[in-house]
Design a protein around this motif. Structure first.
Motif, short mmCIF file in Angstrom:
data_model
loop_
_atom_site.label_atom_id
_atom_site.label_comp_id
_atom_site.label_asym_id
_atom_site.label_seq_id
_atom_site.Cartn_x
_atom_site.Cartn_y
_atom_site.Cartn_z
N ASP A 1 41.55 50.80 41.38
CA ASP A 1 41.24 49.38 41.43
C ASP A 1 39.82 49.24 41.91
N TYR B 1 39.30 43.50 49.34
CA TYR B 1 40.63 43.05 48.93
C TYR B 1 40.98 43.60 47.55
N TYR B 2 40.00 43.60 46.68
CA TYR B 2 40.20 44.12 45.33
C TYR B 2 40.59 45.59 45.35
N LYS C 1 44.27 45.67 46.67
CA LYS C 1 45.31 44.99 45.88
C LYS C 1 44.89 44.90 44.41
N GLU C 2 44.47 43.71 44.02
CA GLU C 2 43.97 43.46 42.68
C GLU C 2 43.03 42.27 42.74
N TRP C 3 42.40 41.93 41.63
CA TRP C 3 41.47 40.79 41.61
C TRP C 3 42.27 39.49 41.49
N VAL C 4 42.13 38.62 42.49
CA VAL C 4 42.89 37.37 42.52
C VAL C 4 41.97 36.14 42.56
N LYS D 1 43.64 40.60 32.71
CA LYS D 1 44.85 41.31 33.09
C LYS D 1 44.94 42.61 32.31
N HIS E 1 48.29 44.17 36.43
CA HIS E 1 47.44 43.54 37.45
C HIS E 1 46.11 43.13 36.85
N TYR E 2 45.37 42.30 37.62
CA TYR E 2 44.09 41.78 37.17
C TYR E 2 42.93 42.63 37.69
#
Length: 370
Positions: free
Chosen positions: A20, A105-106, A109-112, A188, A192-193
């Protein structure tokens, strides 16, 4: 700047990524084994390793550069060209570190943060990077003029010229960083993004190579060449001066600036050059691809630390800045804990001393370095 989240797509090996960070880690069918290169371990390592380190860089960079801006505006009052350049260097570093919580954060996790967030954060990131490098170069040239061409410097090192130069340089920074706004997109992938660069398909490899060369030329080769040229002539001039104490202090600081810049940025650029061409020759295998991914993570974090060191090297290394910093902390600490032998008003005394001293046209302004 081509970062790890951009560079992961700089080669034909990288079509999908598992790490990620504006890319995923590659699944590539190698000719010899005809099996995909699995990089789940790289992704897990990045998700644990990158967020805490990015957070530390963010905290120290925010505090250090924030103090520089406070001192320049409140105490020094932006009276010189050097002050303008230091202010803009601190602003560039702040832009850079303000993007790090999003990338942290990315990585975990993922890009939000949406497509617009991807474009804006990427663009701000690149502006901070190129702005930091360019203003370091500008400070180097400023020191070169002040010491090597002292008489000429009296005519050109004026506040107005500093403001004009800074504005022009920011226009250049925006121009160089603009592809970050254009090509980065959130989309996406699998479950995940991601936030990553997406180049035109017909010229994808050409764009990738262009950004690699741009990063190395504008981020290392040209700045390093200018620094070597300027500081070599500065050292020659300093060692002809009579002020033995100050010239040796200035020489030490120059060596620190050069060594730190070289050590913190060279590995980063070398690794990304290898990433750009890792589908050639002996690097075209899964193990080498994994090693390059890990190396990219480490060298990128090392290069990020440089924005935390800029306040120490370019600002707080000077006597005036240390005195102003001491004055700030004296106001924060209760008076009963103050040292009885310390200066009562160090910042004010420094201002009076500075206002009484005017260098002659034959002086070399060593204070431009220390």
């Amino acid at each position: 700047m081509s970062t790890y989240f951009e560079m992961n797509q700089t080669s034909e090996l990288y079509e999908n990524s598992t790490v990620d960070y504006a890319y995923e880690t590659t699944e590539y069918i190698y000719d010899e084994s005809n099996t995909p290169c699995q990089k789940e371990d790289i992704k897990k390592f990045a998700s644990k390793f990158l967020p805490p380190l990015y957070s530390l860089v963010f905290i120290f960079g925010l505090v250090g550069n924030g103090l520089v801006i406070l001192i320049l505006i409140k105490y020094k009052k932006l009276r010189s060209m050097t002050d303008i350049y230091l202010l803009n260097l601190a602003i560039s570093d702040l832009l850079f570190v303000l993007s790090l919580p999003f990338w942290a954060y990315y990585a975990a996790k993922e890009w939000v943060f949406g497509d617009q967030g991807c474009k804006i954060i990427s663009g701000v990131y690149f502006m901070g990077y190129y702005g930091g490098i360019f203003f370091i170069v500008l400070l180097t040239i400023d020191r070169y003029l002040a010491i090597v061409h002292a008489v000429f410097a009296l005519k050109v090192r004026r506040l107005t010229n500093g403001v004009i130069t800074a504005v022009v340089l920011w226009i250049l920074v925006i121009f160089v960083s603009f592809p970050g706004f254009i090509f980065h997109k959130a989309q996406k992938e699998a479950s995940h993004y991601t936030c990553s660069p997406h180049y035109p398909k017909k010229a994808e490899n050409s764009w990738k190579l262009f950004f690699i060369l741009k990063m190395n030329i504008l981020g290392l080769v040209i700045p390093m060449g200018i620094m070597i040229f300027c500081y070599t002539l500065i050292l020659k001039t300093l060692f002809r001066c009579r002020n033995e104490k100050n010239k040796h202090k200035a020489a030490r600081l120059i060596f620190i600036i050069m060594i730190v810049f070289f050590l913190f940025w060279t590995p980063h650029n070398v690794v990304y050059l290898l990433l750009a061409f890792h589908d050639k020759g002996s690097l075209n295998n899964c193990e080498s691809s994994k090693n390059l991914d890990l190396a990219a993570q480490w060298t990128e974090v090392v290069s990020f630390i440089h924005c935390c060191l800029n306040p120490l090297i370019y600002a707080f290394a000077g006597e005036k800045f240390r005195i102003y910093l001491s004055s700030i902390f004296r106001k924060l600490i209760p008076s009963q804990y103050h040292c009885a032998y310390c200066l009562s008003h160090p910042a004010e005394k420094m201002e009076r001393h500075s206002s009484m001293y005017t260098p002659s046209t034959t002086d070399h302004d060593i204070s431009a370095v220390i």
